[in-house]
Design a protein around this motif. Structure first.
Motif, PDB file in Angstrom:
ATOM      1  N   THR A   1      35.927  39.033  46.322  1.00 16.50           N
ATOM      2  CA  THR A   1      34.635  39.834  46.758  1.00 16.50           C
ATOM      3  C   THR A   1      33.772  39.699  45.500  1.00 16.50           C
ATOM      4  OG1 THR A   1      35.972  41.722  47.804  1.00 16.50           O
ATOM      5  CG2 THR A   1      34.009  42.306  46.709  1.00 16.50           C
TER       6      THR A   1
ATOM      7  N   ASP B   1      32.705  45.875  52.823  1.00 17.40           N
ATOM      8  CA  ASP B   1      33.854  45.554  53.614  1.00 17.40           C
ATOM      9  C   ASP B   1      33.614  45.926  54.915  1.00 17.40           C
ATOM     10  OD1 ASP B   1      34.302  48.044  53.430  1.00 17.40           O
ATOM     11  OD2 ASP B   1      35.782  47.860  51.991  1.00 17.40           O
TER      12      ASP B   1
ATOM     13  N   VAL C   1      38.192  45.723  46.721  1.00 12.23           N
ATOM     14  CA  VAL C   1      36.863  45.261  47.125  1.00 12.23           C
ATOM     15  C   VAL C   1      36.068  46.163  45.996  1.00 12.23           C
ATOM     16  CG1 VAL C   1      34.683  45.754  48.756  1.00 12.23           C
ATOM     17  CG2 VAL C   1      36.963  44.910  49.720  1.00 12.23           C
TER      18      VAL C   1
ATOM     19  N   GLY D   1      32.204  45.054  45.134  1.00  7.47           N
ATOM     20  CA  GLY D   1      31.664  45.345  46.602  1.00  7.47           C
ATOM     21  C   GLY D   1      31.603  46.877  46.664  1.00  7.47           C
TER      22      GLY D   1
ATOM     23  N   LEU E   1      36.281  39.520  53.549  1.00  5.61           N
ATOM     24  CA  LEU E   1      36.825  40.139  52.107  1.00  5.61           C
ATOM     25  C   LEU E   1      38.225  40.571  52.343  1.00  5.61           C
ATOM     26  CD1 LEU E   1      33.853  42.353  51.220  1.00  5.61           C
ATOM     27  CD2 LEU E   1      34.353  39.914  50.596  1.00  5.61           C
TER      28      LEU E   1
END
Length: 285
Positions: A114, A130, A146, A151, A267
């Protein structure tokens, strides 16, 4: 948010699966009362995720075990760096070893990948998100990873947000209802705080979706030229999300088309677990 109680439930299930009637190897070979120290170290660089999950594997196996995590979730580490130290009964450490490693390696792999996606779109203002393509039962853990990588999370479940995809639209249109009518009808039934996202796979679907009042439009498997055209058509009237076959090699080009969000199942569903090692030292030896 990843809670301690959720971590304990998931880890306990994994421990029960791995040693349903005890660890007969350790119970046969390791004398009772033997204590040991184990060091979790990185064999390659990465971003840590799952420190609390790693610790839970040992804590739930033996209450007489201490775990010190030296690198916080979301922090980068180098090859050879010590990530955590565990001390306690040797039998307990050996029983929890694989479960703790499995979780930490996988979650750190997700965080590391990520972070590479996030770095690839740096400066564009685009969010990397995600999807629901997570390992069954591990969604909360993988989505935490993530976030550790910089992310963002999409909807957590089908209960969280309205997202009409191609199969929803296919059912509606087969019944003679237009996409615009369907979105307006859904809006009338929803609370004022609920957003509506609609997936489209053709340019000509964009205007009808906007006319229905969608808040977010997902452009699925569009080419770069189609993404640029789609962004121009939307013209700020909705959040634009790009999805479909997003890779580390393509994500920068997608971001530069002007979309707001890029979601990628890669991811969580296509990552390689990071290479971490746990080395045991018998106390007093």
């Amino acid at each position: 948010m990843l809670t301690a109680s959720h971590i304990d439930r998931v880890v306990q299930l994994a421990l029960d699966e791995d040693a349903p009637w005890g660890d007969i190897t350790s119970e046969t070979f390791i004398p009772a009362g033997t204590r040991a120290t184990a060091v979790l170290s990185a064999r390659e660089p990465g971003v840590l995720a799952g420190g609390d999950v790693f610790a839970a594997a040992f804590r739930l196996t033996s209450t007489d075990t201490g775990v010190t995590v030296h690198v916080a979730d979301g922090e980068r580490f180098s090859a050879g760096e010590t990530l955590a130290t565990v001390s306690g009964p040797a039998r307990g450490l050996l029983r929890a070893e694989r479960i703790g490693l499995n979780f930490c390696q996988r979650l750190s792999g997700i965080a590391t990948v990520t972070s590479a996606f996030v770095a690839a779109v740096d400066g564009t203002g685009v969010r990397i998100a995600d999807t629901r393509k997570t390992t069954p039962g591990l969604r909360a853990l993988e989505r935490h990873a993530v976030r550790c990588g910089g992310g963002h999370n999409h909807r957590f479940s089908l209960s969280d947000a309205v997202m009409a995809k191609d199969n929803h639209l296919a059912v509606l249109t087969s019944r003679g209802m237009s996409v615009t009518e369907a979105i307006r009808a859904a809006r009338a039934r929803l609370g004022h705080t609920t957003t509506i996202e609609v997936e489209v796979d053709r340019i000509d679907q964009i205007e009808p979706v906007i006319a229905g009042g969608a808040d977010i439009i997902m452009l699925d498997n569009f080419t770069l030229d189609e993404l640029r055209e789609g962004v121009t058509i939307v013209d700020g009237r909705a959040v634009v999300e790009a999805s479909g076959n997003v890779t580390l090699e393509t994500v920068r080009g997608i971001a530069e088309t002007g979309v707001n969000v890029i979601s990628s199942g890669a991811l969580t569903h296509s990552i390689r677990s990071l290479d971490l090692g746990l080395d045991m030292i018998v106390d007093g030896v």
